[in-house]
Design a protein around this motif. Sequence first.
Motif, PDB file in Angstrom:
ATOM      1  N   GLY A 242       0.828  -1.200   0.000  1.00 50.00           N
ATOM      2  CA  GLY A 242       0.000   0.000   0.000  1.00 50.00           C
ATOM      3  C   GLY A 242       0.866   1.255   0.000  1.00 50.00           C
ATOM      4  N   SER A 243       2.007   1.167   0.694  1.00 44.21           N
ATOM      5  CA  SER A 243       2.870   2.349   0.792  1.00 44.21           C
ATOM      6  C   SER A 243       3.609   2.631  -0.519  1.00 44.21           C
ATOM      7  N   TYR A 244       3.537   1.693  -1.464  1.00 47.27           N
ATOM      8  CA  TYR A 244       4.236   1.874  -2.740  1.00 47.27           C
ATOM      9  C   TYR A 244       3.296   2.290  -3.878  1.00 47.27           C
ATOM     10  N   ILE A 245       1.998   2.508  -3.558  1.00 49.08           N
ATOM     11  CA  ILE A 245       1.090   2.870  -4.660  1.00 49.08           C
ATOM     12  C   ILE A 245       0.564   4.284  -4.487  1.00 49.08           C
ATOM     13  N   GLY A 246       0.160   4.879  -5.600  1.00 48.94           N
ATOM     14  CA  GLY A 246      -0.368   6.242  -5.571  1.00 48.94           C
ATOM     15  C   GLY A 246      -1.850   6.247  -5.208  1.00 48.94           C
ATOM     16  N   LYS A 247      -2.439   7.431  -5.277  1.00 51.89           N
ATOM     17  CA  LYS A 247      -3.840   7.586  -4.856  1.00 51.89           C
ATOM     18  C   LYS A 247      -4.790   7.564  -6.049  1.00 51.89           C
ATOM     19  N   ASP A 248      -4.348   7.043  -7.177  1.00 55.88           N
ATOM     20  CA  ASP A 248      -5.210   7.136  -8.367  1.00 55.88           C
ATOM     21  C   ASP A 248      -6.304   6.079  -8.391  1.00 55.88           C
ATOM     22  N   ARG A 249      -6.184   5.034  -7.565  1.00 58.16           N
ATOM     23  CA  ARG A 249      -7.240   4.009  -7.563  1.00 58.16           C
ATOM     24  C   ARG A 249      -7.723   3.745  -6.149  1.00 58.16           C
ATOM     25  N   ARG A 250      -9.040   3.500  -6.032  1.00 58.07           N
ATOM     26  CA  ARG A 250      -9.590   3.128  -4.722  1.00 58.07           C
ATOM     27  C   ARG A 250      -9.110   1.737  -4.334  1.00 58.07           C
ATOM     28  N   LEU A 251      -9.077   1.492  -3.027  1.00 54.95           N
ATOM     29  CA  LEU A 251      -8.428   0.265  -2.550  1.00 54.95           C
ATOM     30  C   LEU A 251      -9.342  -0.951  -2.524  1.00 54.95           C
ATOM     31  N   LEU A 252     -10.659  -0.744  -2.597  1.00 53.66           N
ATOM     32  CA  LEU A 252     -11.558  -1.907  -2.554  1.00 53.66           C
ATOM     33  C   LEU A 252     -11.369  -2.776  -3.796  1.00 53.66           C
ATOM     34  N   GLY A 253     -11.337  -2.137  -4.965  1.00 55.61           N
ATOM     35  CA  GLY A 253     -11.154  -2.895  -6.212  1.00 55.61           C
ATOM     36  C   GLY A 253      -9.831  -3.643  -6.225  1.00 55.61           C
ATOM     37  N   GLU A 254      -8.776  -2.972  -5.748  1.00 52.76           N
ATOM     38  CA  GLU A 254      -7.455  -3.611  -5.722  1.00 52.76           C
ATOM     39  C   GLU A 254      -7.472  -4.823  -4.780  1.00 52.76           C
ATOM     40  N   SER A 255      -8.163  -4.656  -3.638  1.00 56.60           N
ATOM     41  CA  SER A 255      -8.237  -5.754  -2.660  1.00 56.60           C
ATOM     42  C   SER A 255      -8.986  -6.946  -3.240  1.00 56.60           C
ATOM     43  N   ILE A 256     -10.052  -6.656  -3.995  1.00 55.71           N
ATOM     44  CA  ILE A 256     -10.817  -7.744  -4.625  1.00 55.71           C
ATOM     45  C   ILE A 256      -9.934  -8.467  -5.646  1.00 55.71           C
ATOM     46  N   ASN A 257      -9.149  -7.707  -6.426  1.00 51.71           N
ATOM     47  CA  ASN A 257      -8.235  -8.352  -7.390  1.00 51.71           C
ATOM     48  C   ASN A 257      -7.262  -9.307  -6.708  1.00 51.71           C
ATOM     49  N   ILE A 258      -6.703  -8.859  -5.590  1.00 54.55           N
ATOM     50  CA  ILE A 258      -5.735  -9.684  -4.855  1.00 54.55           C
ATOM     51  C   ILE A 258      -6.423 -10.959  -4.360  1.00 54.55           C
ATOM     52  N   ALA A 259      -7.604 -10.791  -3.743  1.00 49.11           N
ATOM     53  CA  ALA A 259      -8.321 -11.942  -3.178  1.00 49.11           C
ATOM     54  C   ALA A 259      -8.765 -12.918  -4.267  1.00 49.11           C
ATOM     55  N   VAL A 260      -9.213 -12.373  -5.407  1.00 49.95           N
ATOM     56  CA  VAL A 260      -9.689 -13.234  -6.495  1.00 49.95           C
ATOM     57  C   VAL A 260      -8.532 -14.074  -7.062  1.00 49.95           C
ATOM     58  N   LEU A 261      -7.382 -13.441  -7.261  1.00 54.83           N
ATOM     59  CA  LEU A 261      -6.215 -14.179  -7.767  1.00 54.83           C
ATOM     60  C   LEU A 261      -5.822 -15.287  -6.804  1.00 54.83           C
ATOM     61  N   ASP A 262      -5.766 -14.930  -5.514  1.00 53.59           N
ATOM     62  CA  ASP A 262      -5.384 -15.898  -4.489  1.00 53.59           C
ATOM     63  C   ASP A 262      -6.350 -17.087  -4.468  1.00 53.59           C
ATOM     64  N   THR A 263      -7.652 -16.763  -4.508  1.00 52.41           N
ATOM     65  CA  THR A 263      -8.674 -17.810  -4.442  1.00 52.41           C
ATOM     66  C   THR A 263      -8.655 -18.678  -5.697  1.00 52.41           C
ATOM     67  N   ALA A 264      -8.425 -18.041  -6.853  1.00 50.53           N
ATOM     68  CA  ALA A 264      -8.370 -18.801  -8.110  1.00 50.53           C
ATOM     69  C   ALA A 264      -7.258 -19.849  -8.045  1.00 50.53           C
ATOM     70  N   ILE A 265      -6.108 -19.452  -7.494  1.00 52.51           N
ATOM     71  CA  ILE A 265      -4.990 -20.400  -7.390  1.00 52.51           C
ATOM     72  C   ILE A 265      -5.374 -21.579  -6.495  1.00 52.51           C
ATOM     73  N   SER A 266      -6.003 -21.267  -5.346  1.00 52.70           N
ATOM     74  CA  SER A 266      -6.457 -22.343  -4.439  1.00 52.70           C
ATOM     75  C   SER A 266      -7.361 -23.325  -5.169  1.00 52.70           C
ATOM     76  N   ILE A 267      -8.341 -22.769  -5.880  1.00 55.54           N
ATOM     77  CA  ILE A 267      -9.353 -23.632  -6.497  1.00 55.54           C
ATOM     78  C   ILE A 267      -8.739 -24.445  -7.645  1.00 55.54           C
ATOM     79  N   ILE A 268      -7.857 -23.802  -8.426  1.00 59.62           N
ATOM     80  CA  ILE A 268      -7.209 -24.544  -9.530  1.00 59.62           C
ATOM     81  C   ILE A 268      -6.280 -25.634  -8.977  1.00 59.62           C
ATOM     82  N   ALA A 269      -5.643 -25.356  -7.825  1.00 58.71           N
ATOM     83  CA  ALA A 269      -4.786 -26.385  -7.211  1.00 58.71           C
ATOM     84  C   ALA A 269      -5.591 -27.651  -6.936  1.00 58.71           C
ATOM     85  N   GLY A 270      -6.839 -27.452  -6.482  1.00 57.27           N
ATOM     86  CA  GLY A 270      -7.710 -28.604  -6.259  1.00 57.27           C
ATOM     87  C   GLY A 270      -8.018 -29.349  -7.548  1.00 57.27           C
ATOM     88  N   LEU A 271      -8.105 -28.599  -8.667  1.00 59.95           N
ATOM     89  CA  LEU A 271      -8.368 -29.228  -9.969  1.00 59.95           C
ATOM     90  C   LEU A 271      -7.175 -30.051 -10.443  1.00 59.95           C
TER      91      LEU A 271
END
Length: 457
Positions: A242-271
């Motif tokens: 967070g300390s390395y990014i600017g203020k041009d984007r809201r943090l909720l969308g970025e947080s969802i991107n991080i969580a979605v990527l993480d979850t996708a990896i978990s689910i694909i690992a099961g596949l």
Amino acid sequence: MEKRERFASRLGFILISAGCAIGLGDVWRFPYIAGQYGGGIFVLIYLIFIFMLGIPIITMELAVGRASQKSIATSFNVLEKKGQKWHWMGYAGVAGNYILMMFYTTIAGWMLAYFYRMLTGQFDGLDTQQVGQIFSNLIANPVEMTVWMVITTVVCFGICSLGLQEGVEKVTKVMMVLLLAIIVLLAVKSMTLPNAGKGLSFYLMPDVNQIKENGIWETIFAAMSQAFFTLSIGIGSLAIFGSYIGKDRRLLGESINIAVLDTAISIIAGLIIFPACFSFNVDPGQGPGLIFVTLPNIFNAMSGGRIWGSLFFIFMSFAAFSTVIAVFENIISFGVDLWGWSRKKASIINMFLLIVLSMPCILGFNVLSWIQPLGEGTGILDLEDFIISYNLLPLGSLVYLLFCVTRYGWGFDKYLEEVNAGKGLKVPRALKGYLTWILPAIILVVLIQGYINVFGK
């Protein structure tokens, strides 16, 4: 005061933050627990908790990092009001990052060791017993484990010492893109094995009988704690980015991107894991055994197994290294933020320090195996993991949460202003009640139930 470094691109930030969250828990803990708790229903409850629990706390870590422009070592000092004691959390966060790396570097080393063994054909022609023996031999050998741990530590600090954009961002981007490509390739291969359909239905079809057997509360708690631990929230390991990014984007969308990527990896690992296990009639057993015994046996039985096995373990190495690099970046920033060290100096000092600090975990499997801190059959690694997973992550998350929502901390208005600066998805003010009362209660439940599970049985 030198200017805070910045990511070169938004993609770099998302991939690195996700890389920090994507770790071995996604790959060896998630599929096993999903199988144990009734497959599809567990996965569904898990996804609900990622959104209810994980994403709000990610936004808080990122907001505190971005507003303070510091790592957890000093971020609370910058934001707290005069006379408050929130900065004490800094010490716990610093300790948490070090303790996490005291055992994680060893496990990352195991992945490298297995990649090397697969690549050089050391599993060829071995029977099930002998494959199992390879892991036993590895953990019985402190010298070999130390070599792999030192390689991991030196390489990852070396990457961090090159700088945020030139080192961390460039290398992590390549690793994450390769990781995503390899995991999809492995999943496709696994789902086309004979009998793979049975594994898929075991994994993805909700099994009500399993839930009756385990009890609905147990199932919900398992999903809740997995959602919690998989994102590594609470010790500021994401706040730094967070300390390395600017203020041009809201943090909720970025947080969802991080969580979605993480979850996708978990689910694909099961596949990857379930179809392969069912195809070769193997029990998708727990933890390290699954990765180091079950899967090598499956690769042995597959045609072209050496290639698939090597790909799998390089993927596992990338998953581990992405986390190590992210946490090392934190550890380096402590030296920079607290004592004004240069990046190179912080890298060199911490490299030697962590090699020494990682030794108890390695020796806990052999020379010091008589130390059983949490009861019979446990080792030093279990104690270090317990301190992190059952204490610092939930408590740290609670501190971030209370700091952001109560007037005794930074305050909800300031949090809202920071998290909603820029363009993108907004955190609505209507969530205040949920964040102030319900979410802390859920975290306390995770904390208490975790203790009951460890000590109450």
